[in-house]
Motif scaffolding. Structure first.
Motif, short mmCIF file in Angstrom:
data_model
loop_
_atom_site.label_atom_id
_atom_site.label_comp_id
_atom_site.label_asym_id
_atom_site.label_seq_id
_atom_site.Cartn_x
_atom_site.Cartn_y
_atom_site.Cartn_z
N GLY A 1 13.10 3.30 -4.39
CA GLY A 1 14.23 3.22 -5.29
C GLY A 1 14.54 1.82 -5.74
O GLY A 1 15.09 1.60 -6.82
N LYS A 2 14.18 0.84 -4.91
CA LYS A 2 14.43 -0.55 -5.25
C LYS A 2 13.36 -1.42 -4.59
O LYS A 2 12.63 -0.96 -3.71
N GLY A 3 13.28 -2.68 -5.02
CA GLY A 3 12.33 -3.59 -4.41
C GLY A 3 12.79 -4.02 -3.03
O GLY A 3 13.95 -3.86 -2.65
N GLY A 4 11.86 -4.56 -2.25
CA GLY A 4 12.19 -5.09 -0.94
C GLY A 4 12.12 -4.11 0.20
O GLY A 4 12.48 -4.45 1.33
N THR A 5 11.67 -2.89 -0.07
CA THR A 5 11.58 -1.90 1.01
C THR A 5 10.25 -1.96 1.76
O THR A 5 10.10 -1.31 2.78
N GLY A 6 9.30 -2.73 1.24
CA GLY A 6 7.98 -2.78 1.86
C GLY A 6 7.02 -1.76 1.27
O GLY A 6 6.02 -1.41 1.89
N LYS A 7 7.30 -1.33 0.04
CA LYS A 7 6.47 -0.30 -0.61
C LYS A 7 5.01 -0.76 -0.77
O LYS A 7 4.08 0.00 -0.45
N THR A 8 4.82 -1.99 -1.23
CA THR A 8 3.45 -2.46 -1.47
C THR A 8 2.70 -2.66 -0.16
O THR A 8 1.51 -2.34 -0.07
N LEU B 1 -9.47 4.55 -3.50
CA LEU B 1 -9.19 3.57 -4.54
C LEU B 1 -7.70 3.31 -4.56
O LEU B 1 -6.90 4.21 -4.77
N CYS B 2 -7.33 2.08 -4.30
CA CYS B 2 -5.94 1.66 -4.31
C CYS B 2 -5.65 1.02 -5.66
O CYS B 2 -6.27 0.02 -6.02
N ILE B 3 -4.73 1.60 -6.42
CA ILE B 3 -4.39 1.10 -7.75
C ILE B 3 -3.03 0.42 -7.72
O ILE B 3 -2.04 1.03 -7.30
N ASP B 4 -2.99 -0.83 -8.16
CA ASP B 4 -1.72 -1.50 -8.36
C ASP B 4 -1.21 -1.11 -9.74
O ASP B 4 -1.73 -1.57 -10.75
N ALA B 5 -0.22 -0.23 -9.78
CA ALA B 5 0.34 0.22 -11.05
C ALA B 5 1.62 -0.53 -11.42
O ALA B 5 2.26 -0.20 -12.41
N ASP B 6 1.96 -1.55 -10.64
CA ASP B 6 3.17 -2.32 -10.90
C ASP B 6 2.84 -3.45 -11.89
O ASP B 6 2.89 -4.64 -11.55
N ALA B 7 2.49 -3.06 -13.10
CA ALA B 7 2.08 -4.01 -14.12
C ALA B 7 3.21 -5.01 -14.41
O ALA B 7 4.35 -4.62 -14.58
N GLY B 8 2.85 -6.27 -14.47
CA GLY B 8 3.83 -7.32 -14.71
C GLY B 8 4.36 -7.95 -13.44
O GLY B 8 4.75 -9.11 -13.43
N LEU B 9 4.40 -7.20 -12.35
CA LEU B 9 4.92 -7.71 -11.07
C LEU B 9 3.96 -7.37 -9.94
O LEU B 9 4.38 -7.02 -8.83
N LYS B 10 2.68 -7.46 -10.20
CA LYS B 10 1.68 -7.01 -9.23
C LYS B 10 1.65 -7.91 -7.99
O LYS B 10 1.71 -9.13 -8.09
N ASN B 11 1.54 -7.28 -6.83
CA ASN B 11 1.44 -7.99 -5.56
C ASN B 11 0.49 -7.33 -4.58
O ASN B 11 0.28 -7.84 -3.48
N LEU B 12 -0.07 -6.19 -4.96
CA LEU B 12 -0.93 -5.47 -4.03
C LEU B 12 -2.17 -6.27 -3.67
O LEU B 12 -2.69 -6.16 -2.56
N ASP B 13 -2.65 -7.10 -4.60
CA ASP B 13 -3.82 -7.94 -4.30
C ASP B 13 -3.53 -8.89 -3.15
O ASP B 13 -4.41 -9.17 -2.33
N LEU B 14 -2.29 -9.38 -3.05
CA LEU B 14 -1.93 -10.28 -1.95
C LEU B 14 -1.93 -9.53 -0.62
O LEU B 14 -2.44 -10.03 0.38
N CYS B 15 -1.37 -8.32 -0.61
CA CYS B 15 -1.31 -7.54 0.62
C CYS B 15 -2.70 -7.14 1.11
O CYS B 15 -2.92 -6.96 2.32
N LEU B 16 -3.62 -6.98 0.18
CA LEU B 16 -4.99 -6.59 0.54
C LEU B 16 -5.89 -7.80 0.78
O LEU B 16 -7.05 -7.65 1.15
N GLY B 17 -5.36 -9.00 0.57
CA GLY B 17 -6.18 -10.20 0.74
C GLY B 17 -7.20 -10.36 -0.36
O GLY B 17 -8.29 -10.90 -0.14
N ILE C 1 4.99 -9.95 8.30
CA ILE C 1 5.32 -11.23 7.68
C ILE C 1 4.17 -12.20 7.79
O ILE C 1 3.82 -12.91 6.84
N ILE C 2 3.53 -12.23 8.95
CA ILE C 2 2.40 -13.13 9.17
C ILE C 2 1.23 -12.78 8.25
O ILE C 2 0.62 -13.65 7.63
N SER C 3 0.94 -11.48 8.13
CA SER C 3 -0.19 -11.07 7.29
C SER C 3 0.08 -11.37 5.83
O SER C 3 -0.82 -11.77 5.08
#
Length: 245
Positions: A10-17, A35-51, A208-210
Motif C-alpha cells: 500500500g505504501k513504500g517502506g514495507t520491504g516489498k522489494t 524471472l524476477c521483473i522490476d515493474a517499478d519503472a522510474g523508482l527501480k531498486n530490485l537490481d540493488l536487492c539482487l546485487g 540492512i547489511i545485505s
C-alpha cells in the motif's frame, strides 16, 4: 504454463522489494526457473536487492517496444542459478499502450519460466495495474501499523476489482516488543487488510547489511528474515508449512 506472482504494497517502506528478491531467490534455489521483473519503472531498486546494479543494460521497455527480444534483455544471476532478472525503464509507465505491453510480456514470460515474480510500484495507479493485470496471485507486503494496514486493505480491494482472487498477506519487519507495547496483534493486521496470512517476517539486521552491501539476502547465513521468506516460497510451491512467530 508458469505462474505470475505480483508483489504489492500500500505504501513504500514495507520491504516489498526485499521480499520480491528473497522470494524469487528461494524459489530458484528449489530448482524452479524464475524471472524476477522490476515493474517499478522510474523508482527501480530490485537490481540493488539482487546485487545486480548496473548489470542490466536493456529493460522491459525495450522489449515491449520491439527494440530487442526478451532473451537479450534478461540477465542470469551469477551467484543464484535459475534466477533471472529483467529491469525497469527509467521513466514510469504513463500510457495505456505501455501498460498493455507489460501485461502481454508477463503473459509470455509465463510460457517460458516456472515463475514470474513482479515487483510492482507501491500504492495504486497505472504502473500497479499494469504489473498486476496478468498475475495469477498477489502477495501483499505490509507492516503491522494501522496506517500500513489501511493502505494495504485498499490494494486488496483494487486487486479483487481486477479479478484477482488469490491474494495473500506477508506481515514484514515485525518486532514483538513493538507489538506488545502498542497492544497490536498479527490478527489485527490480517482482519484489517482482508487477505489470508502467508508469512510473518521478523525485523532482521541482515536485511540492512545485505542492502548496504548490495548483496542478495539469499547469500547470507543465519538470517531469520530469509528463513521466513523461504517458508513463504515453500507455501507458494504447495507445501503445508506452518507460520511461526
Amino acid at each position: 504454463m508458469g505462474k505470475a506472482i505480483v508483489i504489492a504494497s500500500g505504501k513504500g517502506g514495507t520491504g516489498k522489494t526485499t521480499a520480491a528478491a528473497a522470494i524469487s531467490s528461494c524459489l530458484a534455489a528449489s530448482g524452479k526457473s524464475v524471472l524476477c521483473i522490476d515493474a517499478d519503472a522510474g523508482l527501480k531498486n530490485l537490481d540493488l536487492c539482487l546485487g545486480l546494479a548496473d548489470k542490466a543494460v536493456l529493460d522491459f521497455g525495450d522489449v515491449i517496444s520491439g527494440r530487442c527480444g526478451l532473451d537479450s534483455a534478461v540477465i542470469a544471476h551469477p551467484d543464484l542459478p535459475r534466477l533471472f532478472f529483467l529491469t525497469a525503464p527509467l521513466e514510469p509507465i504513463s500510457t495505456a499502450g505501455d501498460a498493455e505491453g507489460l501485461s502481454r510480456l508477463i503473459r509470455f514470460v509465463k510460457t517460458v519460466f516456472d515463475y514470474c515474480v513482479i515487483d510492482s510500484p507501491a500504492g495504486l495507479g497505472i504502473g500497479f495495474s499494469a504489473a498486476a493485470s496478468s498475475a495469477d496471485c498477489a502477495l501483499i507486503v505490509s507492516a503491522s501499523d494501522p496506517s500500513s494496514c489501511r493502505d494495504s486493505g485498499r490494494v486488496v480491494m483494487e486487486l479483487k476489482d481486477m479479478g484477482i482472487e488469490d491474494i495473500r498477506l506477508v506481515v514484514n519487519r515485525v518486532r514483538k516488543g513493538i507489538l506488545l507495547r502498542t497492544r497490536q496483534t498479527i490478527d489485527d493486521a490480517v482482519d484489517s487488510i482482508g487477505a489470508r496470512l502467508w508469512g510473518i517476517v521478523p525485523e532482521d539486521r541482515q536485511v540492512i547489511i545485505s542492502a548496504a552491501a548490495q548483496k542478495p539476502l539469499a547469500l547470507y547465513k543465519d538470517s531469520a528474515a530469509l528463513a521466513a521468506f523461504d517458508r513463504i516460497a515453500r507455501r507458494i510451491e504447495g507445501e503445508k508449512v506452518p507460520v511461526p512467530f
